[in-house]
Design a protein around this motif. Structure first.
Motif, PDB file in Angstrom:
ATOM      1  N   ILE A 174       1.085  -0.575   9.868  1.00  0.00           N
ATOM      2  CA  ILE A 174       1.179  -0.977   8.465  1.00  0.00           C
ATOM      3  C   ILE A 174       0.291  -0.052   7.640  1.00  0.00           C
ATOM      4  N   GLU A 175       0.865   0.529   6.601  1.00  0.00           N
ATOM      5  CA  GLU A 175       0.104   1.461   5.774  1.00  0.00           C
ATOM      6  C   GLU A 175      -0.966   0.735   4.949  1.00  0.00           C
ATOM      7  N   ILE A 176      -2.098   1.418   4.780  1.00  0.00           N
ATOM      8  CA  ILE A 176      -3.150   0.963   3.857  1.00  0.00           C
ATOM      9  C   ILE A 176      -3.036   1.846   2.620  1.00  0.00           C
ATOM     10  N   ASN A 177      -2.690   1.233   1.494  1.00  0.00           N
ATOM     11  CA  ASN A 177      -2.457   1.986   0.272  1.00  0.00           C
ATOM     12  C   ASN A 177      -3.542   1.758  -0.760  1.00  0.00           C
ATOM     13  N   ALA A 178      -3.804   2.793  -1.555  1.00  0.00           N
ATOM     14  CA  ALA A 178      -4.687   2.636  -2.702  1.00  0.00           C
ATOM     15  C   ALA A 178      -4.033   1.679  -3.695  1.00  0.00           C
ATOM     16  N   PRO A 179      -4.818   1.003  -4.526  1.00  0.00           N
ATOM     17  CA  PRO A 179      -4.233   0.089  -5.516  1.00  0.00           C
ATOM     18  C   PRO A 179      -3.363   0.838  -6.520  1.00  0.00           C
ATOM     19  N   LEU A 180      -2.504   0.096  -7.192  1.00  0.00           N
ATOM     20  CA  LEU A 180      -1.729   0.662  -8.295  1.00  0.00           C
ATOM     21  C   LEU A 180      -2.639   0.740  -9.520  1.00  0.00           C
ATOM     22  N   PHE A 181      -2.971   1.943  -9.953  1.00  0.00           N
ATOM     23  CA  PHE A 181      -3.857   2.116 -11.089  1.00  0.00           C
ATOM     24  C   PHE A 181      -3.086   1.924 -12.394  1.00  0.00           C
ATOM     25  N   ASP A 208     -12.928   5.334 -12.806  1.00  0.00           N
ATOM     26  CA  ASP A 208     -13.812   5.593 -13.938  1.00  0.00           C
ATOM     27  C   ASP A 208     -14.387   4.316 -14.523  1.00  0.00           C
ATOM     28  N   LYS A 209     -13.749   3.192 -14.256  1.00  0.00           N
ATOM     29  CA  LYS A 209     -14.124   1.950 -14.935  1.00  0.00           C
ATOM     30  C   LYS A 209     -14.656   0.864 -14.009  1.00  0.00           C
ATOM     31  N   VAL A 210     -14.151   0.819 -12.787  1.00  0.00           N
ATOM     32  CA  VAL A 210     -14.491  -0.303 -11.924  1.00  0.00           C
ATOM     33  C   VAL A 210     -14.263   0.089 -10.474  1.00  0.00           C
ATOM     34  N   VAL A 211     -14.871  -0.672  -9.551  1.00  0.00           N
ATOM     35  CA  VAL A 211     -14.656  -0.476  -8.123  1.00  0.00           C
ATOM     36  C   VAL A 211     -13.594  -1.469  -7.652  1.00  0.00           C
ATOM     37  N   LEU A 212     -12.525  -0.952  -7.057  1.00  0.00           N
ATOM     38  CA  LEU A 212     -11.422  -1.784  -6.588  1.00  0.00           C
ATOM     39  C   LEU A 212     -11.501  -1.944  -5.074  1.00  0.00           C
ATOM     40  N   GLU A 213     -11.239  -3.161  -4.603  1.00  0.00           N
ATOM     41  CA  GLU A 213     -11.295  -3.448  -3.176  1.00  0.00           C
ATOM     42  C   GLU A 213      -9.894  -3.426  -2.578  1.00  0.00           C
ATOM     43  N   VAL A 214      -9.755  -2.784  -1.415  1.00  0.00           N
ATOM     44  CA  VAL A 214      -8.489  -2.757  -0.681  1.00  0.00           C
ATOM     45  C   VAL A 214      -8.646  -3.654   0.541  1.00  0.00           C
ATOM     46  N   LEU A 215      -7.789  -4.657   0.650  1.00  0.00           N
ATOM     47  CA  LEU A 215      -7.886  -5.641   1.727  1.00  0.00           C
ATOM     48  C   LEU A 215      -6.801  -5.409   2.775  1.00  0.00           C
ATOM     49  N   ALA A 216      -7.071  -5.868   3.981  1.00  0.00           N
ATOM     50  CA  ALA A 216      -6.095  -5.751   5.065  1.00  0.00           C
ATOM     51  C   ALA A 216      -4.932  -6.701   4.811  1.00  0.00           C
ATOM     52  N   GLU A 217      -3.715  -6.209   5.033  1.00  0.00           N
ATOM     53  CA  GLU A 217      -2.527  -7.026   4.811  1.00  0.00           C
ATOM     54  C   GLU A 217      -2.126  -7.813   6.052  1.00  0.00           C
ATOM     55  N   ALA A 218      -2.730  -7.488   7.198  1.00  0.00           N
ATOM     56  CA  ALA A 218      -2.367  -8.195   8.437  1.00  0.00           C
ATOM     57  C   ALA A 218      -3.481  -8.030   9.465  1.00  0.00           C
ATOM     58  N   ASP A 219      -3.451  -8.858  10.502  1.00  0.00           N
ATOM     59  CA  ASP A 219      -4.383  -8.710  11.616  1.00  0.00           C
ATOM     60  C   ASP A 219      -4.001  -7.483  12.442  1.00  0.00           C
ATOM     61  N   GLY A 220      -4.995  -6.812  12.980  1.00  0.00           N
ATOM     62  CA  GLY A 220      -4.687  -5.661  13.820  1.00  0.00           C
ATOM     63  C   GLY A 220      -5.898  -4.799  14.076  1.00  0.00           C
ATOM     64  N   ILE A 221      -5.652  -3.510  14.326  1.00  0.00           N
ATOM     65  CA  ILE A 221      -6.696  -2.528  14.609  1.00  0.00           C
ATOM     66  C   ILE A 221      -6.570  -1.388  13.609  1.00  0.00           C
ATOM     67  N   LEU A 222      -7.705  -0.940  13.065  1.00  0.00           N
ATOM     68  CA  LEU A 222      -7.674   0.212  12.168  1.00  0.00           C
ATOM     69  C   LEU A 222      -7.368   1.448  13.010  1.00  0.00           C
ATOM     70  N   ALA A 223      -6.122   1.927  12.914  1.00  0.00           N
ATOM     71  CA  ALA A 223      -5.647   2.983  13.799  1.00  0.00           C
ATOM     72  C   ALA A 223      -5.794   4.377  13.222  1.00  0.00           C
ATOM     73  N   ALA A 224      -5.854   4.504  11.899  1.00  0.00           N
ATOM     74  CA  ALA A 224      -5.914   5.839  11.297  1.00  0.00           C
ATOM     75  C   ALA A 224      -6.597   5.780   9.942  1.00  0.00           C
ATOM     76  N   ILE A 225      -7.376   6.822   9.663  1.00  0.00           N
ATOM     77  CA  ILE A 225      -7.981   7.030   8.348  1.00  0.00           C
ATOM     78  C   ILE A 225      -7.556   8.417   7.879  1.00  0.00           C
TER      79      ILE A 225
END
Length: 385
Positions: free
Chosen positions: A3-10, A42-59
């Motif tokens: 499952i892809e980890i995506n940056a937020p929609l700015f 530039d304005k705020v720090v956004l948090e990216v959360l995991a969408e499912a249980d699993g293992i962080l396989a790639a950065i």
């Protein structure tokens, strides 16, 4: 399954962001809604959360790299075990074992690895161990600054965060593009202090634990004054003046990442309790870095309180495109003349910076005097006089 980890929609006002902190490392087990990575804009720090249980396989994107809206940052493997790149721990001359990322983070924050108890395999110091030490420091500001040994002529170059750089840029733009002036006055806080002292316990009981502070009186007084002086609640857009039929008050808050200004929407419709409750909630988010972009944009007027740091007087800088900002300061017992008698009263200096291109000096002074009068006689807030 990956499952892809995506940056937020700015939003349109944010072009890109920077990967601030990976809170998980390769191979870590993650649970749904775990915090994976912080993206600083530039304005705020956004948090990216995991969408499912699993293992962080790639950065795919390392810390401090620039990312675009919805860009793929990494992936989570939700199936069985997945091959993961090995992160080789490093042993230093003292025999301390630490991951490279942990060693770098400790160095950046002036923390000795020997003072950290490693929770990794074989007592290895992980990045999470260092992050925990940084977060538990009682003084967040001191934790964010480099620590130097006394007597050593050393220097350290640290990149500015995106928020700090944006604040610096906007402050220079405000001074360069506005005809900014500041007018001062002083307010006798006796009535507000007396009222607050008399009803603070009943206020907490009547409003489900909401505490009565000073800021709600200033916000309320400002909203009344802004409705009477609509030019103070306007801004210049090219050759036009845009007037607002509502009052969205920004309350400046300083944290270790820089200055943020969460906004109270339609503050003119709020009671004192609603103002205090909203300020408390937004202030907590500001300190935790969880404010959303919508919560810090679109204000029509700003109030800043340097008094919490002990400032007696200052000239606040306008928050563009707004036309004015009110500065509060520390309350000091001072002798003043009242009816030919010298009395000791709790006094506060007020400062109003305004864009002289739009606002005449007479309007600015009269506006500030109205706020002073409303605070010195709070009953006028109820009677609308």
């Amino acid at each position: 399954m990956a499952i892809e980890i995506n940056a937020p929609l700015f939003p349109e006002s944010v072009a890109d962001g920077t990967v601030a902190t990976w809170h998980k490392k390769l191979g870590d087990t993650v649970k749904r809604d775990d915090l994976i990575v912080d993206i600083e804009t530039d304005k705020v720090v956004l948090e990216v959360l995991a969408e499912a249980d699993g293992i962080l396989a790639a950065i795919f994107v390392e810390e401090n790299a620039t990312v675009l809206s919805n860009q793929v940052l990494g992936s989570i493997e939700t199936g069985s075990a997945v091959p993961v790149a090995d992160i080789v721990p490093v042993t230093d001359s003292e025999g301390l074992i630490a991951a490279p990322a942990a060693r770098q983070l400790a160095e950046e924050n002036g923390i000795k690895l020997s003072s950290i108890e490693g929770t990794g395999k074989g007592g290895r110091v992980t990045k999470e161990d260092v992050v925990a030490v940084v977060k538990t420091k009682s003084n967040a500001l001191a934790a964010a600054m480099p620590v130097f040994a006394v007597g050593q002529r050393t220097e350290r170059r640290v990149p500015m965060t995106r928020i700090r750089a944006t604040v610096a840029k906007r402050l220079i733009e405000a001074q360069s593009n506005m005809a900014m002036l500041t007018t001062f006055n002083e307010v006798d806080m006796t009535s507000v202090i007396t009222l607050r002292s008399k009803y603070k316990d009943l206020f907490i009981k009547s409003h489900n634990g909401v505490r009565l502070g000073f800021m709600s009186f200033f916000v309320k007084a400002a909203t009344v004054a802004l409705q009477r002086f609509s030019v103070m609640n306007a801004f210049i857009d090219g050759n036009d003046i845009v007037y607002h039929g509502y009052v969205d008050v920004g309350v400046a808050v300083s944290n270790d990442r820089g200055l943020v200004v969460p906004v109270l929407r339609n503050a003119e419709l709020m009671s004192l309790a609603e103002i205090e409750s909203s300020i408390a909630g937004l202030g907590k988010k500001a300190r935790n870095g969880t404010l959303t972009i919508d919560e810090i944009t679109g204000g029509t007027f700003t109030i800043t309180n340097g008094g919490i740091f002990g400032s007696m007087m200052s000239t606040p800088i306008i928050n563009p495109p707004q036309a004015a900002i009110l500065g509060m300061h520390t309350i000091i017992q001072r002798p003043i003349a009242i009816n030919s008698q010298v009395l000791i009263r709790p006094m506060m200096y007020l400062a109003l910076s305004y864009d002289h291109r739009l606002i005449d000096g007479k309007d600015a002074v009269t506006f500030l005097v109205l706020i002073k009068n409303l605070l010195e006689d709070p009953a006028r807030l109820l009677l609308d006089i």
